[in-house]
Motif scaffolding. Sequence first.
Motif, mmCIF file in Angstrom:
data_model
loop_
_atom_site.group_PDB
_atom_site.id
_atom_site.type_symbol
_atom_site.label_atom_id
_atom_site.label_comp_id
_atom_site.label_asym_id
_atom_site.label_seq_id
_atom_site.Cartn_x
_atom_site.Cartn_y
_atom_site.Cartn_z
ATOM 1 N N HIS A 1 17.764 111.514 30.463
ATOM 2 C CA HIS A 1 16.945 112.529 29.794
ATOM 3 C C HIS A 1 17.790 113.221 28.739
ATOM 4 C CE1 HIS A 1 18.678 115.859 32.062
ATOM 5 N NE2 HIS A 1 17.817 116.718 31.581
ATOM 6 N N HIS B 1 20.250 122.814 27.230
ATOM 7 C CA HIS B 1 21.479 122.285 27.859
ATOM 8 C C HIS B 1 22.741 122.654 27.077
ATOM 9 C CE1 HIS B 1 18.069 119.546 28.852
ATOM 10 N NE2 HIS B 1 18.607 119.553 30.055
ATOM 11 N N ALA C 1 19.747 115.518 27.419
ATOM 12 C CA ALA C 1 20.497 116.711 27.810
ATOM 13 C C ALA C 1 21.798 116.878 27.035
ATOM 14 C CB ALA C 1 20.823 116.639 29.305
ATOM 15 N N HIS D 1 15.015 122.107 36.174
ATOM 16 C CA HIS D 1 13.724 121.983 35.481
ATOM 17 C C HIS D 1 12.566 122.126 36.458
ATOM 18 C CE1 HIS D 1 15.430 120.535 31.676
ATOM 19 N NE2 HIS D 1 16.243 119.790 32.395
ATOM 20 N N ILE E 1 12.819 115.984 27.203
ATOM 21 C CA ILE E 1 13.655 117.097 27.631
ATOM 22 C C ILE E 1 13.699 117.271 29.143
ATOM 23 C CG2 ILE E 1 11.716 118.644 27.277
ATOM 24 C CD1 ILE E 1 13.574 120.869 26.763
ATOM 25 N N ASP F 1 22.488 118.294 34.205
ATOM 26 C CA ASP F 1 21.756 119.536 34.463
ATOM 27 C C ASP F 1 22.525 120.533 35.313
ATOM 28 O OD1 ASP F 1 19.483 119.201 32.964
ATOM 29 O OD2 ASP F 1 18.398 118.137 34.527
HETATM 30 ZN ZN LIG Z 1 17.953 118.852 31.795
#
Ligand SMILES: [Zn+2]
Length: 289
Positions: free
Chosen positions: A188, A122, A190, A57, A208, A263
């Motif tokens: 977060h 994601h 995801a 991100h 997000i 992530d």
């Molecule tokens: Zn993420």
Amino acid sequence: MNLKAFPAMVLILVAASSSRADLTVASLSTVTTDLACNVGGMHVKVTAIIRPGIDPHEFEPTTGDVRRVADADLVLYTGKGIEGFLAKLREAAGTKARFVDVGTSIPSLSMTEEGHKVEDPHWWHSVENMKRATRTVADAFGKEDPANAASYEKNAETYLASLDELQRWIRVKLAELPRSKRKLVTSHDALQYFARDYGFTINPVKGISTGEEPSSKHVKEVIGVIHDQDVKAVFLESIENPRAVEQISLETGAKTGGILYSDGLGETEASSYDSMMRHNVSTIVDGLK
Ligand SMILES: [Zn+2]
């Protein structure tokens, strides 16, 4: 293995890897790096631009990254808006290489970010999505390097079979966790695709992206949900600052159930897509049951 045969095999492997690859691929996600290695096999050299532990991100390419992208025949990215740096990187690299949106054939879920509806990027937390991505990568490699298209197709079939095996394993492991306990609190948002596939509800502490800090109002709401629904554990994420989740754990008495890779892949633990999914599912099931 026959020990006498071993040195000969090593020699063959060295010979194969030192010859020039047919295709050089730059990968902008740890997930597509693993996928490209599996589908490409010996014909493809994969350059990982975003490596384990880097937050996609917030990523900013270095001049070295720009050079590596300029040297590639193909560039893979996961898409759905996560690579905010993409247009700049492409321009800086000045490359004619094809950029392949590996998430392109995957239907998007949406989410709200700062009041706006956006695509949830994601997608790899769904094994079914990963199967679509595998076909996209095999097609892209075959188009770029038709001489080895059959090999990419064969590698993709092998990898798809391993994803089916992974899916079976996940369903067996998840059977340990009753539907009533499938509630996720993470740092977060995801895991929407994961939640959809496996019947979880989600209460992310942030929205997000990983950049923003949660508001105290939102933290209060999450604490309320944990109390009302008797959630047993909250989860940290490998790339995230753990503070907000740790504070919620402290205030609610819900334990911190371990680290999830949300992530991207890890460096030693969860360093392949397969091991990342197994790690996340085991951590979630063992934390919540
Ligand atoms: Zn993420």
